[in-house]
Design an enzyme around this catalytic site. Sequence first.
Site, PDB file in Angstrom:
ATOM      1  N   GLY A 232      25.359  36.882  38.807  1.00 25.93           N
ATOM      2  CA  GLY A 232      24.254  36.395  39.624  1.00 25.93           C
ATOM      3  C   GLY A 232      22.924  36.458  38.895  1.00 25.93           C
ATOM      4  O   GLY A 232      22.102  35.531  38.985  1.00 25.93           O
ATOM      5  N   THR A 233      22.693  37.525  38.154  1.00 26.66           N
ATOM      6  CA  THR A 233      21.407  37.697  37.472  1.00 26.66           C
ATOM      7  C   THR A 233      21.204  36.593  36.436  1.00 26.66           C
ATOM      8  O   THR A 233      20.126  35.992  36.364  1.00 26.66           O
ATOM      9  CB  THR A 233      21.345  39.086  36.804  1.00 26.66           C
ATOM     10  OG1 THR A 233      21.559  40.077  37.819  1.00 26.66           O
ATOM     11  CG2 THR A 233      20.008  39.328  36.135  1.00 26.66           C
TER      12      THR A 233
ATOM     13  N   ASN B  44      20.211  40.693  50.698  1.00 27.96           N
ATOM     14  CA  ASN B  44      21.226  41.687  50.358  1.00 27.96           C
ATOM     15  C   ASN B  44      21.064  42.990  51.131  1.00 27.96           C
ATOM     16  O   ASN B  44      22.023  43.708  51.355  1.00 27.96           O
ATOM     17  CB  ASN B  44      21.221  41.975  48.850  1.00 27.96           C
ATOM     18  CG  ASN B  44      19.840  42.185  48.295  1.00 27.96           C
ATOM     19  OD1 ASN B  44      18.979  41.311  48.399  1.00 27.96           O
ATOM     20  ND2 ASN B  44      19.601  43.337  47.704  1.00 27.96           N
TER      21      ASN B  44
ATOM     22  N   GLN C 166      24.712  36.597  48.080  1.00 21.98           N
ATOM     23  CA  GLN C 166      25.268  37.300  49.244  1.00 21.98           C
ATOM     24  C   GLN C 166      25.848  36.352  50.290  1.00 21.98           C
ATOM     25  O   GLN C 166      26.480  36.808  51.232  1.00 21.98           O
ATOM     26  CB  GLN C 166      24.181  38.180  49.901  1.00 21.98           C
ATOM     27  CG  GLN C 166      23.717  39.336  49.048  1.00 21.98           C
ATOM     28  CD  GLN C 166      24.795  40.393  48.819  1.00 21.98           C
ATOM     29  OE1 GLN C 166      25.815  40.450  49.519  1.00 21.98           O
ATOM     30  NE2 GLN C 166      24.589  41.244  47.823  1.00 21.98           N
TER      31      GLN C 166
ATOM     32  N   SER D 116      27.748  35.034  42.451  1.00 23.35           N
ATOM     33  CA  SER D 116      28.252  36.148  41.631  1.00 23.35           C
ATOM     34  C   SER D 116      29.696  36.449  42.006  1.00 23.35           C
ATOM     35  O   SER D 116      30.010  36.546  43.200  1.00 23.35           O
ATOM     36  CB  SER D 116      27.372  37.380  41.878  1.00 23.35           C
ATOM     37  OG  SER D 116      27.947  38.505  41.280  1.00 23.35           O
TER      38      SER D 116
ATOM     39  N   HIS E  68      31.568  39.222  41.640  1.00 22.90           N
ATOM     40  CA  HIS E  68      31.977  40.529  42.182  1.00 22.90           C
ATOM     41  C   HIS E  68      31.513  40.776  43.609  1.00 22.90           C
ATOM     42  O   HIS E  68      31.813  41.815  44.193  1.00 22.90           O
ATOM     43  CB  HIS E  68      31.536  41.671  41.252  1.00 22.90           C
ATOM     44  CG  HIS E  68      30.070  41.959  41.218  1.00 22.90           C
ATOM     45  ND1 HIS E  68      29.529  43.044  41.842  1.00 22.90           N
ATOM     46  CD2 HIS E  68      29.044  41.325  40.616  1.00 22.90           C
ATOM     47  CE1 HIS E  68      28.219  43.076  41.617  1.00 22.90           C
ATOM     48  NE2 HIS E  68      27.901  42.035  40.874  1.00 22.90           N
TER      49      HIS E  68
ATOM     50  N   CYS F 279      20.768  48.252  43.047  1.00 20.03           N
ATOM     51  CA  CYS F 279      19.868  48.228  41.899  1.00 20.03           C
ATOM     52  C   CYS F 279      18.656  49.106  42.122  1.00 20.03           C
ATOM     53  O   CYS F 279      18.052  49.570  41.171  1.00 20.03           O
ATOM     54  CB  CYS F 279      19.406  46.801  41.638  1.00 20.03           C
ATOM     55  SG  CYS F 279      20.744  45.639  41.713  1.00 20.03           S
TER      56      CYS F 279
HETATM   57  C1  LIG Z   1      20.979  38.677  46.335  1.00 13.82           C
HETATM   58  C2  LIG Z   1      21.443  39.105  44.976  1.00 13.82           C
HETATM   59  N1  LIG Z   1      21.085  38.396  43.895  1.00 13.82           N
HETATM   60  C3  LIG Z   1      21.486  38.709  42.660  1.00 13.82           C
HETATM   61  C4  LIG Z   1      22.278  39.813  42.436  1.00 13.82           C
HETATM   62  C5  LIG Z   1      22.723  40.135  41.036  1.00 13.82           C
HETATM   63  O1  LIG Z   1      24.049  39.706  40.839  1.00 13.82           O
HETATM   64  P1  LIG Z   1      24.913  40.284  39.598  1.00 13.82           P
HETATM   65  O2  LIG Z   1      25.186  41.707  39.899  1.00 13.82           O
HETATM   66  O3  LIG Z   1      26.147  39.450  39.580  1.00 13.82           O
HETATM   67  O4  LIG Z   1      24.080  40.091  38.378  1.00 13.82           O
HETATM   68  C6  LIG Z   1      22.658  40.615  43.515  1.00 13.82           C
HETATM   69  C7  LIG Z   1      23.439  41.860  43.313  1.00 13.82           C
HETATM   70  O5  LIG Z   1      23.239  42.844  43.977  1.00 13.82           O
HETATM   71  C8  LIG Z   1      22.245  40.237  44.815  1.00 13.82           C
HETATM   72  O6  LIG Z   1      22.598  40.950  45.899  1.00 13.82           O
END
Ligand SMILES: Cc1ncc(COP(=O)(O)O)c(C=O)c1O
Length: 405
Positions: free
Chosen positions: A71-72, A150, A178, A198, A200, A324
């Site tokens: 996701g990032t 999230n 999410q 994402s 996972h 995070c």
């Molecule tokens: C809304 C949202 N965006 C982005 C991310 C980041 O995703 P990834 O862990 O796959 O980098 C998360 C992870 O917690 C998330 O909840």
Amino acid sequence: MKTIYLDNNATTQTDQAVLAEMMPYLTEFYGNASSMHRFGGELRHKIDQARDRVADLLGCEAEEIIFTSGGTESDSTAILGALRAIPDKRHIITTRVEHPAVRTLCRRLQRQGYRLTELAVDAQGRLNLEELEESISDDTGLVTVMYANNETGVVFPIPEIAAIAKAKGALFHTDAVQAVGKLPIDLQKQPIDLLSVSGHKLHGPKGVGVLFMRRGTMLTPLLVGGHQEHGKRAGTENVAGIVGMGKACELAGQCMNDENERVRRLRDRLEEALLRDCPDARVNGTEKMRLPNTSNVSFEYVEGEAILLMLDQMGVAASSGSACTSGSLEPSHVLRAMGVPFTAVHGSIRFSLSRFNTDQEIDTVIGAVPGVIRRLREISFFHPQPDVTSAGPQERKEPLSIKPQ
Ligand SMILES: Cc1ncc(COP(=O)(O)O)c(C=O)c1O
């Protein structure tokens, strides 16, 4: 002791069917999908199949799917890649409640000279669409608004938001990390340009993600080198991860209706019981537009971290914010943006369920939480204590570790 896992917005259990489909590509078929020989080259079919499966779930064309590392990376590629392709546009619009993957990047771009508008939310976590409309100017390059939050599970009206952005000539990106797998999303019906996913978070593996990029969208790639992913994302493909992502999307599509409804019923039962059995508890986030699996509950006058530790000892895994940001004692920027009172922000717990949770597990949590809250309130400096002088001597338990800040 078996863990009762209620932290599925942090990460999810990899589905056994996903794992089974990935295994051959971690063992026997270890080739490079870009190779000329059959041993590697045949893997391309598996990648294509995964791309089709993701596209089916999202209602888009397979060519509009780019595989990333998560996701990032999808968020960074969408935001940086889109803005680099339109260097004259120097204004970004986002919200105050985005995940750090978007929020931190937008703030960094602001320090580098971009104008940044962070839209406010109300006490229920909702956006004011008039404010959005008024914020868009000729200079606005990108509007980036998350699909679902999230921490609270609040769902934004993305089709409407995307339509406003497009009507005013701005690109529209949504962090749907999410939302995908929890809500039906049909990209044919929504004018979204870029959308992040994402693996996972939907019972797929970690380290793989997807960026949907609508045909015709201009984007300067973040990772350059090889020609993989139609030249939009260089780097040898994570074949096993991509295969897992495809399977996870296929399963999410199959489970969407029945399982999400069952999960919603479990979540509602948990929430109702906590509000009934724990005085001074409140649910954060609008009741109507919320993910079916998420409940963010504040227990006033207690520290969320203390609740988590006691639940952990009982085998219950939940969260006091996004994964995070936990580990820092910073109060949640999402709850602060909603104006949740200080005493409630600090005692907030996120329960996030999945299709693997059972009725019995929810019964156990319903039985455990009220006792935890009662015990912690007895030793809380914030909680008004009973008048010990009038009621005679009372047993006063040792404080654990809660100190006023
Ligand atoms: C809304 C949202 N965006 C982005 C991310 C980041 O995703 P990834 O862990 O796959 O980098 C998360 C992870 O917690 C998330 O909840």
